[in-house]
Design an enzyme around this catalytic site. Structure first.
Site, PDB file in Angstrom:
ATOM      1  CG  PHE A  96      -1.742   1.173   1.487  1.00 42.47           C
ATOM      2  CD1 PHE A  96      -2.950   1.209   0.525  1.00 42.47           C
ATOM      3  CD2 PHE A  96      -1.631   2.158   2.376  1.00 42.47           C
ATOM      4  CE1 PHE A  96      -3.827   2.379   0.473  1.00 42.47           C
ATOM      5  CE2 PHE A  96      -2.744   3.025   2.708  1.00 42.47           C
ATOM      6  CZ  PHE A  96      -3.808   3.144   1.744  1.00 42.47           C
ATOM      7  CG  ASN A 201      -3.061   2.314   7.747  1.00 41.71           C
ATOM      8  OD1 ASN A 201      -4.220   2.447   7.528  1.00 41.71           O
ATOM      9  ND2 ASN A 201      -2.276   2.642   6.637  1.00 41.71           N
ATOM     10  N   PRO A 202      -4.429  -0.962   9.593  1.00 35.57           N
ATOM     11  CG  PRO A 202      -6.360  -1.687  10.858  1.00 35.57           C
ATOM     12  CD  PRO A 202      -5.355  -0.594  10.659  1.00 35.57           C
TER      13      PRO A 202
END
Length: 300
Positions: A96, A201-202
């Site tokens: 990400f 930061n799932p």
């Protein structure tokens, strides 16, 4: 040979429908050109104003990158890196792309004094869903004298390979662990009176919110790092919280990046789980995007 100015005009015309916000398009242009020419923004501006020529080989590289952008590929993947806390991080489609909101979360951790309960024990950090490793590496770089042990955890080995490259790039040592938070059990021994920091930061975007995202996010960024089922959007927060209660003793500080649409549900869940000193903060856009809580029921 074509000129800088002509390429700039062609770049704008090609991407203006995809990126209607002029400032965003300008940013992408300078990210691409400073990368290709290995120079700063000022140099590019000078070359633009002078309408300098670009040799055929370099122009061909620029056009190829432009077509990638035309296909919605994010600029960070096109040039192979991004910046987080002013530091360069390698990225590709396996991780990400770090966002400014996550920088704010990390800054919150760095601003707080976790040594009050330390009793001379080192602080241990668990970065759940590390991706590029930007959180772990930044914390280690900024607080090496306090944060001695960092466990960077991810379910994707290829993401961990990127995190390893970034750790090497910044000359820091972090412990990389391949663990699926939803399926695997993870045991790490800790000191009874230790201080632990959990940061994550799932994935937190509901599948029904997918249509709200820019196409370059949906098409290229790893879906497993983005989406959760509508029927259980708190699934990762639950798994991490249950793991904390089962495995950790001492003081546990928890820092989560969250979905602004369900922040009340997250606060309610943390209260029911026995977390204390819950605080929620807005990001630079004014959305509730981060929460901090403390768990110390077993602390003696």
């Amino acid at each position: 040979m074509e000129s800088f100015y002509k390429f700039y005009c062609f770049f704008q015309k090609t991407l203006q429908d995809l990126y209607p916000e002029p400032k965003e398009l300008e940013t992408i242009f300078f990210l691409l050109t400073t990368h290709i020419f290995q120079c700063d923004k000022t140099t590019i501006l000078l070359r633009l104003s002078r309408k300098e020529k670009i040799n055929f080989f370099t122009y061909d590289k620029l056009i190829k990158k432009l077509w990638e952008l035309k296909k919605n590929r994010p600029i960070q993947y096109v040039i192979g890196h991004t910046y987080f806390f002013g530091m360069k991080f390698i990225v590709n489609e396996k991780v990400f792309i770090p966002r400014p909101e996550t920088e704010e979360l990390v800054n919150w951790i760095l601003q707080e004094d976790h040594s009050v309960y330390n009793h001379n024990h080192s602080i241990q950090v668990f970065d759940m869903g590390t991706g590029s490793g930007c959180i772990s590496i930044t914390l280690k770089k900024k607080k090496p004298e306090i944060i001695q042990h960092i466990h960077a955890i991810d379910s994707d080995q290829k993401a961990l390979d990127i995190a390893r490259k970034n750790a090497k790039l910044h000359n820091v040592k972090i412990s990389l662990k391949n663990v699926n938070l939803l399926k695997d059990s993870m045991y790490i021994s800790t000191n009874k009176n230790s201080v632990n920091i959990i940061v994550s930061n799932p994935p937190y975007i509901k599948l029904s919110e997918k249509k709200l995202l820019h196409p370059n996010i949906v098409q290229y960024e790893p879906n497993q790092a983005l989406f959760v089922p509508d029927e259980d959007p708190l699934i990762f927060y639950k798994k991490i919280s249950f793991w904390i209660k089962k495995r950790l003793t001492g003081i546990v500080y928890v820092y989560f990046e969250i979905n602004q649409f369900i922040y009340l549900d997250i606060i309610d869940f943390l209260k029911k789980m026995g977390f204390r000193k819950i605080e929620i903060r807005r990001d630079f856009q004014g959305f509730f995007r981060m929460v901090r809580a403390v768990y110390y029921e077993n602390y003696k």
